[in-house]
Scaffold this motif. Sequence first.
Motif, PDB file in Angstrom:
ATOM      1  N   GLU A 130       0.801  -1.220   0.000  1.00 49.19           N
ATOM      2  CA  GLU A 130       0.000   0.000   0.000  1.00 49.19           C
ATOM      3  C   GLU A 130       0.837   1.274   0.000  1.00 49.19           C
ATOM      4  O   GLU A 130       0.344   2.348  -0.356  1.00 49.19           O
ATOM      5  CB  GLU A 130      -0.966   0.012   1.194  1.00 49.19           C
ATOM      6  CG  GLU A 130      -0.299  -0.072   2.551  1.00 49.19           C
ATOM      7  CD  GLU A 130      -0.189  -1.493   3.055  1.00 49.19           C
ATOM      8  OE1 GLU A 130      -0.101  -1.681   4.282  1.00 49.19           O
ATOM      9  OE2 GLU A 130      -0.176  -2.428   2.233  1.00 49.19           O
ATOM     10  N   ASP A 131       2.120   1.169   0.380  1.00 47.48           N
ATOM     11  CA  ASP A 131       2.984   2.359   0.402  1.00 47.48           C
ATOM     12  C   ASP A 131       3.937   2.408  -0.789  1.00 47.48           C
ATOM     13  O   ASP A 131       4.860   3.223  -0.815  1.00 47.48           O
ATOM     14  CB  ASP A 131       3.788   2.389   1.708  1.00 47.48           C
ATOM     15  CG  ASP A 131       2.896   2.571   2.930  1.00 47.48           C
ATOM     16  OD1 ASP A 131       1.947   3.378   2.846  1.00 47.48           O
ATOM     17  OD2 ASP A 131       3.138   1.900   3.945  1.00 47.48           O
ATOM     18  N   ASN A 135      -2.100   9.582  -4.025  1.00 42.83           N
ATOM     19  CA  ASN A 135      -2.965  10.058  -5.117  1.00 42.83           C
ATOM     20  C   ASN A 135      -2.683   9.374  -6.451  1.00 42.83           C
ATOM     21  O   ASN A 135      -3.253   9.733  -7.473  1.00 42.83           O
ATOM     22  CB  ASN A 135      -2.826  11.578  -5.270  1.00 42.83           C
ATOM     23  CG  ASN A 135      -1.391  12.000  -5.575  1.00 42.83           C
ATOM     24  OD1 ASN A 135      -0.476  11.190  -5.557  1.00 42.83           O
ATOM     25  ND2 ASN A 135      -1.207  13.287  -5.852  1.00 42.83           N
ATOM     26  N   ALA A 136      -1.801   8.374  -6.456  1.00 51.14           N
ATOM     27  CA  ALA A 136      -1.482   7.656  -7.699  1.00 51.14           C
ATOM     28  C   ALA A 136      -2.548   6.608  -7.980  1.00 51.14           C
ATOM     29  O   ALA A 136      -3.327   6.217  -7.111  1.00 51.14           O
ATOM     30  CB  ALA A 136      -0.109   6.998  -7.583  1.00 51.14           C
ATOM     31  N   HIS A 137      -2.575   6.127  -9.232  1.00 54.78           N
ATOM     32  CA  HIS A 137      -3.507   5.073  -9.601  1.00 54.78           C
ATOM     33  C   HIS A 137      -3.087   3.754  -8.951  1.00 54.78           C
ATOM     34  O   HIS A 137      -1.903   3.445  -8.845  1.00 54.78           O
ATOM     35  CB  HIS A 137      -3.564   4.919 -11.118  1.00 54.78           C
ATOM     36  CG  HIS A 137      -4.158   6.099 -11.808  1.00 54.78           C
ATOM     37  ND1 HIS A 137      -5.462   6.493 -11.618  1.00 54.78           N
ATOM     38  CD2 HIS A 137      -3.620   6.990 -12.687  1.00 54.78           C
ATOM     39  CE1 HIS A 137      -5.720   7.563 -12.343  1.00 54.78           C
ATOM     40  NE2 HIS A 137      -4.618   7.900 -13.004  1.00 54.78           N
ATOM     41  N   ASP A 138      -4.083   2.954  -8.542  1.00 60.65           N
ATOM     42  CA  ASP A 138      -3.824   1.758  -7.736  1.00 60.65           C
ATOM     43  C   ASP A 138      -3.919   0.455  -8.512  1.00 60.65           C
ATOM     44  O   ASP A 138      -3.792  -0.614  -7.918  1.00 60.65           O
ATOM     45  CB  ASP A 138      -4.843   1.679  -6.585  1.00 60.65           C
ATOM     46  CG  ASP A 138      -4.766   2.862  -5.640  1.00 60.65           C
ATOM     47  OD1 ASP A 138      -3.772   3.616  -5.708  1.00 60.65           O
ATOM     48  OD2 ASP A 138      -5.697   3.020  -4.835  1.00 60.65           O
ATOM     49  N   LEU A 174      -6.127  -5.915  -1.404  1.00 63.36           N
ATOM     50  CA  LEU A 174      -6.314  -5.306  -0.092  1.00 63.36           C
ATOM     51  C   LEU A 174      -5.544  -4.001   0.033  1.00 63.36           C
ATOM     52  O   LEU A 174      -5.995  -3.070   0.704  1.00 63.36           O
ATOM     53  CB  LEU A 174      -5.908  -6.268   1.025  1.00 63.36           C
ATOM     54  CG  LEU A 174      -6.175  -5.756   2.440  1.00 63.36           C
ATOM     55  CD1 LEU A 174      -7.634  -5.368   2.641  1.00 63.36           C
ATOM     56  CD2 LEU A 174      -5.752  -6.779   3.482  1.00 63.36           C
ATOM     57  N   ALA A 175      -4.386  -3.905  -0.618  1.00 60.48           N
ATOM     58  CA  ALA A 175      -3.649  -2.640  -0.612  1.00 60.48           C
ATOM     59  C   ALA A 175      -4.504  -1.521  -1.201  1.00 60.48           C
ATOM     60  O   ALA A 175      -4.503  -0.394  -0.707  1.00 60.48           O
ATOM     61  CB  ALA A 175      -2.345  -2.775  -1.391  1.00 60.48           C
ATOM     62  N   TYR A 223      -7.734   3.269  -0.327  1.00 61.46           N
ATOM     63  CA  TYR A 223      -9.041   3.921  -0.436  1.00 61.46           C
ATOM     64  C   TYR A 223      -9.488   4.419   0.939  1.00 61.46           C
ATOM     65  O   TYR A 223      -9.982   5.555   1.068  1.00 61.46           O
ATOM     66  CB  TYR A 223     -10.061   2.934  -1.005  1.00 61.46           C
ATOM     67  CG  TYR A 223     -11.468   3.476  -1.052  1.00 61.46           C
ATOM     68  CD1 TYR A 223     -11.852   4.367  -2.052  1.00 61.46           C
ATOM     69  CD2 TYR A 223     -12.418   3.117  -0.093  1.00 61.46           C
ATOM     70  CE1 TYR A 223     -13.147   4.884  -2.101  1.00 61.46           C
ATOM     71  CE2 TYR A 223     -13.704   3.624  -0.124  1.00 61.46           C
ATOM     72  CZ  TYR A 223     -14.068   4.505  -1.128  1.00 61.46           C
ATOM     73  OH  TYR A 223     -15.338   5.021  -1.152  1.00 61.46           O
ATOM     74  N   ALA A 224      -9.330   3.597   1.968  1.00 61.70           N
ATOM     75  CA  ALA A 224      -9.713   4.004   3.317  1.00 61.70           C
ATOM     76  C   ALA A 224      -8.899   5.208   3.775  1.00 61.70           C
ATOM     77  O   ALA A 224      -9.428   6.113   4.437  1.00 61.70           O
ATOM     78  CB  ALA A 224      -9.535   2.837   4.284  1.00 61.70           C
TER      79      ALA A 224
END
Length: 215
Positions: free
Chosen positions: A45-46, A51-54, A60-61, A66-67
């Motif tokens: 997740e890091d 703000n980058a595209h996921d 789960l990341a 999103y959270a």
Amino acid sequence: MPKFVLDTVVLRVFAFAHPQGIDILLAALNTLQAVFPSEVYYQDEDYLPLNAHDEDLSELAKGIRYARRQAQNQPGLKGQRFQVRLENATQLPRHIQTGSLFIESLQLEELPIRENVMKVYAIGRGEAACLILALRDAFTAVFLSSDDTACKAAQDLNISFLTIVDVLTMWVSEIRPSLNLLQELVDGMRNANFALPDKEYQKLQRILDQLDTPP
């Protein structure tokens, strides 16, 4: 001892719902370890700015990121609900570090099989990867969400599976939690976007009542 493979929904719901959600999950399954493929979660997740595209991250990341964005941008109680999810999810690194949760990547030759399962059954990458891990060992039970399509895929592939409702029933029947703890978990699951149907909750309450009633 059966080997349980977690899909994204199961891991997300129990990690987000309660500070001891993973402990509850493992206790319900009567196991010391559960695994999941890197498509489900890779502690990535890091890897990118918030703000980058996921799209290239594990499932789960994406949910964690999103959270984080919602906790920052939503006012008042809405933002607080996402913050609670994130605080509860801090249990994940501890379980991965101790080995009670284990990330198991697919082998190179298994990737085309994963893609084919996704195409044939119209399921997500994480669910398909879970099925492929389960296919490695005839004794492995794949632990799926309540998604009917994914469950049908498991049936077609002769893979045993459980749903979240199954696990809650096992937990209540074997561990006998307090009604307050059950309520806390169900409320937390709702906050994690898994609303247990009222009829299922009432069944769990009846099980506890019967266990507490002297013969």
